[in-house]
Design a protein around this motif. Structure first.
Motif, PDB file in Angstrom:
ATOM      1  N   UNK A 137      37.314 -45.196 -11.488  1.00 21.41           N
ATOM      2  CA  UNK A 137      36.091 -45.665 -12.133  1.00 21.41           C
ATOM      3  C   UNK A 137      35.003 -44.599 -12.066  1.00 21.41           C
ATOM      4  N   UNK A 138      34.863 -43.962 -10.898  1.00 21.29           N
ATOM      5  CA  UNK A 138      33.853 -42.897 -10.780  1.00 21.29           C
ATOM      6  C   UNK A 138      34.199 -41.715 -11.676  1.00 21.29           C
ATOM      7  N   UNK A 139      35.484 -41.337 -11.707  1.00 19.19           N
ATOM      8  CA  UNK A 139      35.897 -40.195 -12.523  1.00 19.19           C
ATOM      9  C   UNK A 139      35.661 -40.470 -14.003  1.00 19.19           C
ATOM     10  N   UNK A 140      36.011 -41.666 -14.460  1.00 21.34           N
ATOM     11  CA  UNK A 140      35.791 -42.019 -15.861  1.00 21.34           C
ATOM     12  C   UNK A 140      34.294 -42.064 -16.173  1.00 21.34           C
ATOM     13  N   UNK A 141      33.485 -42.493 -15.203  1.00 22.55           N
ATOM     14  CA  UNK A 141      32.032 -42.515 -15.415  1.00 22.55           C
ATOM     15  C   UNK A 141      31.502 -41.096 -15.634  1.00 22.55           C
ATOM     16  N   UNK A 142      31.968 -40.148 -14.822  1.00 24.42           N
ATOM     17  CA  UNK A 142      31.554 -38.752 -14.997  1.00 24.42           C
ATOM     18  C   UNK A 142      32.000 -38.230 -16.353  1.00 24.42           C
ATOM     19  N   UNK A 143      33.262 -38.508 -16.698  1.00 22.19           N
ATOM     20  CA  UNK A 143      33.820 -38.032 -17.961  1.00 22.19           C
ATOM     21  C   UNK A 143      33.079 -38.644 -19.147  1.00 22.19           C
ATOM     22  N   UNK A 144      32.799 -39.935 -19.051  1.00 15.26           N
ATOM     23  CA  UNK A 144      32.097 -40.619 -20.143  1.00 15.26           C
ATOM     24  C   UNK A 144      30.669 -40.108 -20.294  1.00 15.26           C
ATOM     25  N   UNK A 145      30.031 -39.792 -19.167  1.00  9.18           N
ATOM     26  CA  UNK A 145      28.659 -39.281 -19.240  1.00  9.18           C
ATOM     27  C   UNK A 145      28.590 -38.001 -20.053  1.00  9.18           C
ATOM     28  N   UNK A 313      12.997 -28.427 -31.908  1.00 13.18           N
ATOM     29  CA  UNK A 313      12.950 -28.504 -30.449  1.00 13.18           C
ATOM     30  C   UNK A 313      12.220 -29.766 -29.982  1.00 13.18           C
ATOM     31  N   UNK A 314      11.146 -30.130 -30.685  1.00 16.06           N
ATOM     32  CA  UNK A 314      10.385 -31.322 -30.331  1.00 16.06           C
ATOM     33  C   UNK A 314      11.237 -32.580 -30.482  1.00 16.06           C
ATOM     34  N   UNK A 315      12.065 -32.606 -31.534  1.00 19.25           N
ATOM     35  CA  UNK A 315      12.958 -33.744 -31.732  1.00 19.25           C
ATOM     36  C   UNK A 315      13.985 -33.831 -30.610  1.00 19.25           C
ATOM     37  N   UNK A 316      14.527 -32.680 -30.222  1.00 14.93           N
ATOM     38  CA  UNK A 316      15.481 -32.673 -29.122  1.00 14.93           C
ATOM     39  C   UNK A 316      14.873 -33.206 -27.840  1.00 14.93           C
ATOM     40  N   UNK A 317      13.650 -32.808 -27.556  1.00 16.01           N
ATOM     41  CA  UNK A 317      12.968 -33.300 -26.353  1.00 16.01           C
ATOM     42  C   UNK A 317      12.697 -34.807 -26.447  1.00 16.01           C
ATOM     43  N   UNK A 318      12.403 -35.274 -27.650  1.00 20.31           N
ATOM     44  CA  UNK A 318      12.160 -36.703 -27.828  1.00 20.31           C
ATOM     45  C   UNK A 318      13.404 -37.526 -27.537  1.00 20.31           C
ATOM     46  N   UNK A 319      14.589 -36.917 -27.722  1.00 23.81           N
ATOM     47  CA  UNK A 319      15.846 -37.621 -27.469  1.00 23.81           C
ATOM     48  C   UNK A 319      16.276 -37.552 -26.006  1.00 23.81           C
ATOM     49  N   UNK A 320      15.605 -36.725 -25.207  1.00 24.02           N
ATOM     50  CA  UNK A 320      16.022 -36.521 -23.815  1.00 24.02           C
ATOM     51  C   UNK A 320      16.042 -37.803 -22.977  1.00 24.02           C
ATOM     52  N   UNK A 321      15.057 -38.712 -23.123  1.00 21.41           N
ATOM     53  CA  UNK A 321      15.138 -39.933 -22.309  1.00 21.41           C
ATOM     54  C   UNK A 321      16.442 -40.705 -22.500  1.00 21.41           C
ATOM     55  N   UNK A 322      16.981 -40.685 -23.709  1.00 19.90           N
ATOM     56  CA  UNK A 322      18.258 -41.362 -23.941  1.00 19.90           C
ATOM     57  C   UNK A 322      19.359 -40.721 -23.117  1.00 19.90           C
ATOM     58  N   UNK A 323      19.412 -39.386 -23.130  1.00 25.92           N
ATOM     59  CA  UNK A 323      20.421 -38.688 -22.328  1.00 25.92           C
ATOM     60  C   UNK A 323      20.224 -38.964 -20.847  1.00 25.92           C
ATOM     61  N   UNK A 324      18.961 -39.019 -20.420  1.00 30.68           N
ATOM     62  CA  UNK A 324      18.675 -39.234 -18.993  1.00 30.68           C
ATOM     63  C   UNK A 324      19.124 -40.616 -18.530  1.00 30.68           C
ATOM     64  N   UNK A 325      18.818 -41.648 -19.314  1.00 32.37           N
ATOM     65  CA  UNK A 325      19.201 -42.997 -18.867  1.00 32.37           C
ATOM     66  C   UNK A 325      20.703 -43.201 -18.980  1.00 32.37           C
ATOM     67  N   UNK A 326      21.333 -42.622 -19.989  1.00 35.08           N
ATOM     68  CA  UNK A 326      22.790 -42.725 -20.096  1.00 35.08           C
ATOM     69  C   UNK A 326      23.443 -42.070 -18.889  1.00 35.08           C
ATOM     70  N   UNK A 327      22.931 -40.889 -18.521  1.00 37.38           N
ATOM     71  CA  UNK A 327      23.483 -40.199 -17.353  1.00 37.38           C
ATOM     72  C   UNK A 327      23.262 -40.966 -16.071  1.00 37.38           C
ATOM     73  N   UNK A 328      22.045 -41.490 -15.896  1.00 37.45           N
ATOM     74  CA  UNK A 328      21.734 -42.223 -14.664  1.00 37.45           C
ATOM     75  C   UNK A 328      22.610 -43.455 -14.521  1.00 37.45           C
ATOM     76  N   UNK A 329      22.836 -44.157 -15.640  1.00 35.61           N
ATOM     77  CA  UNK A 329      23.630 -45.386 -15.578  1.00 35.61           C
ATOM     78  C   UNK A 329      25.115 -45.076 -15.421  1.00 35.61           C
ATOM     79  N   UNK A 330      25.631 -44.168 -16.247  1.00 36.04           N
ATOM     80  CA  UNK A 330      27.065 -43.904 -16.205  1.00 36.04           C
ATOM     81  C   UNK A 330      27.486 -43.224 -14.919  1.00 36.04           C
ATOM     82  N   UNK A 331      26.647 -42.329 -14.398  1.00 36.80           N
ATOM     83  CA  UNK A 331      26.994 -41.633 -13.161  1.00 36.80           C
ATOM     84  C   UNK A 331      26.566 -42.403 -11.918  1.00 36.80           C
ATOM     85  N   UNK A 332      25.451 -43.133 -12.021  1.00 40.22           N
ATOM     86  CA  UNK A 332      24.890 -43.735 -10.821  1.00 40.22           C
ATOM     87  C   UNK A 332      25.366 -45.134 -10.504  1.00 40.22           C
TER      88      UNK A 332
END
Length: 507
Positions: A137-145, A313-332
């Motif tokens: 489960x942990x390995x798949x979480x890392x892979x999915x992230x 670049x501004x658009x990419x930064x605007x999307x960062x919170x999505x990446x952050x919460x996906x990472x926090x949830x899938x990994x954490x």
């Protein structure tokens, strides 16, 4: 050394290699999008030709995943991963030095070939390395992230590299990563020999081991034709002779492939894999979910640039919170939640959050505020961090060890088909709505917003359908109560025939 006896450090290193390979693949799919205007200006792409920077990669990648996954089962998944990574790295160099549209498109096709070869076997390697429920489960979480957050990271990185250097560096950045991945993979990934190889003199791939050449041609050509027809819907129209003719040809080729697989002794894709409720149901949920989430990944990135006047670049930064919460949830937390409540319950929760997320976007105002209108949507993307690891576990749970590569390739193929359908259907709907409103005299920003809202509404319906399928079709694997699996399943698999299965059998 058998995967089940590999020390924890070796398995962790192997997981890092597999995750890095996945990250390269996902980054390459999204990093290009924000650099396309610069590529068009530099190389002289026509507007129609520009789409082939994406299409060439998508067609090669989506068409070859199933074949590559099965070949990994037959001739060794480690061998396929190494070959795919080497091809992808070399193709990245060719793309970076491309001086004409033709060379860049050819390089992108080769990148798709390499990505498919490596990606198709990655999950198969992972599930044979991590056999204990909690560790898997942990390995798949890392892979999915890496797959879930990589797209957002790619948009940020693509904008930064294009603005700071040149578009060529979105490809050159793959070179050191690819070489490092190859060197570590040679040491970290366990050697394996599939039934398609024989030891001794004249060793090689034998046809009797399952190398169904005609079947390979049928499925690859069928998928390639179908994906090409789908990605060109926006240009030709869904009811055009071009789309309907190629769609019919694709269906005929794939039907021929299925008939052949049912009749021959050594099929490329044993149809028994679809008897598993987990495999069939998870792939159906996946195609609906990925098609719907195209609207988030692409349209939510386009809206700030086309309507709110954000830069790349501004658009990419605007999307960062999505990446952050996906990472926090899938990994954490996803692995712990899967162990405590079961993958099915976690999947349903994640899908419910995603339905709310896209539902909010159907009310997106023309002059949207990032803090009040877009940021809450980014945070609800946490649902993807819950849904994807749980769905991946359920999708692989019905596959036997000898079919792990096939199940991995099938799961990845389904994801690419869902992406292609999402691109074709949702972008066509949005474009048609926008065009109708601009012809009626509505301001462009208002027309674009209305087109995006329509796509978000259809995507919300697709996610609701995915939730319904998950609720009615998928069942929690029969391996005891969810909270007990991490304690008891590992001991059970160490006895009797538990190790013969990649995961607990599907209900």
């Amino acid at each position: 050394m058998p995967a089940t006896s590999a020390p924890a450090r070796s398995r962790s290193l192997a997981l890092g290699v597999l995750a890095t390979g996945m990250l390269m693949t996902v980054l390459d799919g999204s990093i290009v999008t924000v650099a396309m205007p610069a590529v068009q200006s530099d190389l002289g792409f026509t507007p129609a030709g520009l789409s082939w920077i994406v299409n060439a990669y998508l067609i090669a990648f989506g068409s070859l995943l199933l074949l590559a996954g099965r070949l990994g089962d037959l001739i060794g998944r480690r061998r396929m991963f190494l070959a795919g990574t080497a091809v992808f790295t070399a193709a990245s160099l060719l793309a970076g030095v491309a001086a004409s549209p033709g060379v860049l498109i050819a390089a992108r096709f080769l990148q798709g070939v390499g990505s498919a070869t490596a990606s198709a076997v990655s999950l198969g390697i992972l599930v044979t390395l991590f056999t204990e429920a909690r560790e898997r489960a942990r390995a798949i979480a890392v892979f999915s992230f890496t797959g879930a957050a990589g797209a957002s990271i790619g948009q940020v990185l693509g904008g930064a590299l294009t603005d700071a250097l040149t578009w060529n560096w979105i490809f050159f950045i793959n070179l050191p990563i690819g070489v490092a991945t190859l060197l570590v993979a040679l040491r970290a990934l366990p050697a394996d020999r599939g039934p398609g190889l024989r030891a001794g003199a004249g060793a090689g791939l034998r046809a009797g081991g399952g190398a169904d050449v005609l079947g390979a041609l049928l499925v690859t050509t069928g998928l390639m034709t179908g994906i090409y027809a789908v990605v060109k819907i926006e240009e030709y129209g869904a009811a055009s002779a071009h789309t309907l003719g190629l769609g019919a040809l694709s269906l005929a080729l794939l039907a021929g492939f299925v008939v052949r697989q049912a009749r021959i002794a050594n099929p490329l894709m044993p149809l028994r894999i679809f008897r598993s409720r987990s495999v069939s149901g998870a792939n159906l949920v996946l195609i609906l979910m990925v098609a719907a989430l195209f609207s988030f990944q692409v349209l939510v990135a386009l809206h700030p640039q086309k309507v709110l006047a954000y830069g790349a670049a501004e658009t990419g930064l605007a999307m960062l919170p999505a990446a952050a919460v996906i990472g926090a949830v899938s990994l954490g937390v996803s692995a712990r939640l899967n162990a405590r409540f079961g993958e099915r319950a976690v999947l349903l929760t994640g899908l419910a959050l995603l339905v709310v997320m896209l539902g909010l976007l159907t009310r997106l105002p023309v002059h949207a505020s990032y803090v009040t209108d877009l940021l809450p949507v980014m945070l609800l993307a946490a649902g993807f961090g819950l849904a994807l690891p749980a769905l991946t576990s359920l999708g692989m749970s019905g596959a036997k060890e000898e079919d792990a590569g096939l199940a991995s390739g099938l799961f990845n193929t389904t994801q690419q088909i869902g992406m292609a359908l999402g691109i074709a259907v949702l972008s066509t709907l949005a474009a048609a709505r926008t065009e109708a409103l601009t012809e009626a005299g509505r301001p462009l920003a208002e027309a674009l917003t209305a087109g995006h809202r329509l796509a978000f509404a259809v995507a919300t319906g697709l996610l609701a359908a995915a939730f319904a399928v998950a609720l009615t079709v998928l069942r929690q694997p029969k391996s005891g109560r969810p909270a007990e699996r991490g304690q008891g399943q590992g001991r059970e698999r160490g006895q009797g025939q538990g190790r013969k299965r990649v995961a607990a059998p599907a209900a």
